[in-house]
Each structure stands twice: as C-alpha cells, then as structure tokens.
Design a protein around this motif. Sequence first.
Motif, mmCIF file in Angstrom:
data_model
loop_
_atom_site.group_PDB
_atom_site.id
_atom_site.type_symbol
_atom_site.label_atom_id
_atom_site.label_comp_id
_atom_site.label_asym_id
_atom_site.label_seq_id
_atom_site.Cartn_x
_atom_site.Cartn_y
_atom_site.Cartn_z
ATOM 1 N N LEU A 5 0.812 -1.212 0.000
ATOM 2 C CA LEU A 5 0.000 0.000 0.000
ATOM 3 C C LEU A 5 0.850 1.269 0.000
ATOM 4 O O LEU A 5 1.999 1.265 0.435
ATOM 5 C CB LEU A 5 -0.912 0.015 1.227
ATOM 6 N N VAL A 6 0.243 2.352 -0.481
ATOM 7 C CA VAL A 6 0.833 3.689 -0.429
ATOM 8 C C VAL A 6 0.096 4.497 0.625
ATOM 9 O O VAL A 6 -1.140 4.560 0.609
ATOM 10 C CB VAL A 6 0.714 4.416 -1.776
ATOM 11 N N ASN A 7 0.840 5.131 1.521
ATOM 12 C CA ASN A 7 0.228 6.084 2.439
ATOM 13 C C ASN A 7 0.526 7.492 1.919
ATOM 14 O O ASN A 7 1.684 7.903 1.858
ATOM 15 C CB ASN A 7 0.754 5.929 3.866
ATOM 16 N N ARG A 8 -0.516 8.199 1.525
ATOM 17 C CA ARG A 8 -0.341 9.520 0.909
ATOM 18 C C ARG A 8 -0.303 10.653 1.939
ATOM 19 O O ARG A 8 -0.326 11.827 1.573
ATOM 20 C CB ARG A 8 -1.441 9.741 -0.141
ATOM 21 N N HIS A 9 -0.217 10.283 3.216
ATOM 22 C CA HIS A 9 0.017 11.259 4.279
ATOM 23 C C HIS A 9 1.443 11.118 4.811
ATOM 24 O O HIS A 9 1.733 11.541 5.934
ATOM 25 C CB HIS A 9 -0.963 11.037 5.439
ATOM 26 N N GLY A 10 2.321 10.535 4.008
ATOM 27 C CA GLY A 10 3.650 10.185 4.493
ATOM 28 C C GLY A 10 4.418 11.329 5.113
ATOM 29 O O GLY A 10 4.931 11.229 6.235
ATOM 30 N N ALA A 11 4.541 12.443 4.396
ATOM 31 C CA ALA A 11 5.323 13.563 4.908
ATOM 32 C C ALA A 11 4.716 14.113 6.194
ATOM 33 O O ALA A 11 5.440 14.453 7.148
ATOM 34 C CB ALA A 11 5.426 14.654 3.844
ATOM 35 N N ALA A 12 3.389 14.194 6.251
ATOM 36 C CA ALA A 12 2.725 14.710 7.454
ATOM 37 C C ALA A 12 2.959 13.790 8.647
ATOM 38 O O ALA A 12 3.235 14.254 9.762
ATOM 39 C CB ALA A 12 1.230 14.881 7.195
ATOM 40 N N LEU A 13 2.864 12.491 8.440
ATOM 41 C CA LEU A 13 3.033 11.545 9.536
ATOM 42 C C LEU A 13 4.485 11.469 10.001
ATOM 43 O O LEU A 13 4.760 11.370 11.203
ATOM 44 C CB LEU A 13 2.562 10.157 9.099
ATOM 45 N N LEU A 14 5.392 11.507 9.061
ATOM 46 C CA LEU A 14 6.799 11.293 9.389
ATOM 47 C C LEU A 14 7.516 12.556 9.842
ATOM 48 O O LEU A 14 8.428 12.494 10.674
ATOM 49 C CB LEU A 14 7.519 10.697 8.183
ATOM 50 N N GLU A 15 7.133 13.710 9.308
ATOM 51 C CA GLU A 15 7.868 14.937 9.613
ATOM 52 C C GLU A 15 7.069 15.952 10.431
ATOM 53 O O GLU A 15 7.660 16.813 11.076
ATOM 54 C CB GLU A 15 8.330 15.605 8.317
ATOM 55 N N ARG A 16 5.749 15.849 10.399
ATOM 56 C CA ARG A 16 4.948 16.850 11.101
ATOM 57 C C ARG A 16 4.075 16.220 12.190
ATOM 58 O O ARG A 16 3.072 16.790 12.614
ATOM 59 C CB ARG A 16 4.083 17.624 10.091
ATOM 60 N N THR A 17 4.486 15.033 12.628
ATOM 61 C CA THR A 17 3.809 14.328 13.717
ATOM 62 C C THR A 17 4.881 13.710 14.609
ATOM 63 O O THR A 17 5.888 13.207 14.110
ATOM 64 C CB THR A 17 2.890 13.216 13.181
ATOM 65 N N TYR A 18 4.664 13.756 15.918
ATOM 66 C CA TYR A 18 5.590 13.117 16.853
ATOM 67 C C TYR A 18 4.870 11.979 17.550
ATOM 68 O O TYR A 18 3.816 12.177 18.173
ATOM 69 C CB TYR A 18 6.121 14.105 17.893
ATOM 70 N N PHE A 19 5.449 10.773 17.424
ATOM 71 C CA PHE A 19 4.889 9.585 18.066
ATOM 72 C C PHE A 19 5.655 9.320 19.361
ATOM 73 O O PHE A 19 6.840 8.963 19.314
ATOM 74 C CB PHE A 19 4.995 8.381 17.132
#
Length: 211
Positions: A59-73
């Motif tokens: 699958l492709v996640n099209r929120h990649g940049a938001a999840l990886l760079e603009r979200t803190y887990f």
Amino acid sequence: MLTLHAADLVLPGDREPVPGGAVLVDGDRIAMIAAYEDVAAGHPSARVRRWPGVLTPGLVNRHGAALLERTYFPDDPFEVDELGTEPLTGAALAALGPSESRRGNSARRCTQKLLAHGVVAVTGPITTPAVRTAVQRAGLEVLPGGGVEGPSALDPFAGAKPSEAFLAPLAVGGPARFAVFAVPDEAALAAQGAGTCIATVVGGRLVHRRR
C-alpha cells in the motif's frame, strides 16, 4: 531461496482474484502468481508461508510527509507520563520542539506502524536527514509529489477504496512488495481497514508479522 506465500485469496490488483492463490518470491522479485497447487507443484523445494486472509499489493500512504515529519509519536512507555500516548501535531508539536534525533526516533516508530498497516511506500518530500534515514532503513519507497488533503491517517484505506491504495499490481518479475490482511475478501478489507494487516513483505523480506 524461493519462498511461497499462500493465502486464502490473492488480489493481484489488475486482474481477477485468485482463490487459494500463492505468490512465489525469488530473492526480491516475484517469480510466479497462480493457484497454490500449481505453484507448489512446480517448486516443491520452496519454503512455504501460509497466511489466513487476503494477499494484496503493498500500500501507499499519501500522508507520508505529514506523519513522518509533522507528527511526533511518543516513545511508549518512556514518554507516556510526559506526553501521553497520542501522536503530537500542530501547536503541541511546536511546544515540544523535538531535536532532529528525537524526530528520527519518532519516524522510526512511525515506519513500524506503517509497515503494520501494509504500507510499502509514502509520499514525500522527506527533508529531515534523520527521518530520511529511518524511512530508508524501513525499506519504504518515497514517492514524489504532495500528499492528500485532510487529517493524516496511518490507514491508507481511510476514505479510499482498497484498489486506490495499492502501490502497483503484483507482477511476475516485479518487486516482491505485498501485504496480507486477516479478512475474507476485498469488501471486508474496505470495511475493516488496513489495521487487519498480519504480514508485510518488502524486497522479498518479511518486515512485519503480527504476533
């Protein structure tokens, strides 16, 4: 080494489903897609992995940049008392002001969550070096172009049909990138989402398996 991945149903992505199907992997490539009996008969020495459910393209996640760079887990359990368990975005992320090292660690945790949802590719751009390193180590492909509008979600099926989230159809000679979901068919996959993922394969390697 040949590995045969057998599933109750194989969805190649561009042609009819294969009930009781199998995907034969040779190294990092797909060598055969057919009914399990046909694949097994032609390759009796292949290692066999049997999966209950539906095998699909990765699958492709099209929120990649938001999840990886603009979200803190947050790091569970070490940061839970301070930050809670939910991902931080917006003002909460700005207030935290994580260092690049912490952003990289968050991205590593995010990639594990993405793999656990059958994701093999994300949309970019990914600009933070530590985040790029985490993505590369996870084996995720970064696609050009921006993401989709709306709230970021780990599940690529959120607001989309399963076929719209497939990176590319399964093809003989193509990359061995696919996922398996514990559902009986595509309709159930759409209804229950990518959280039902039980296995993800990238480059022929099993990178996620639900315990």
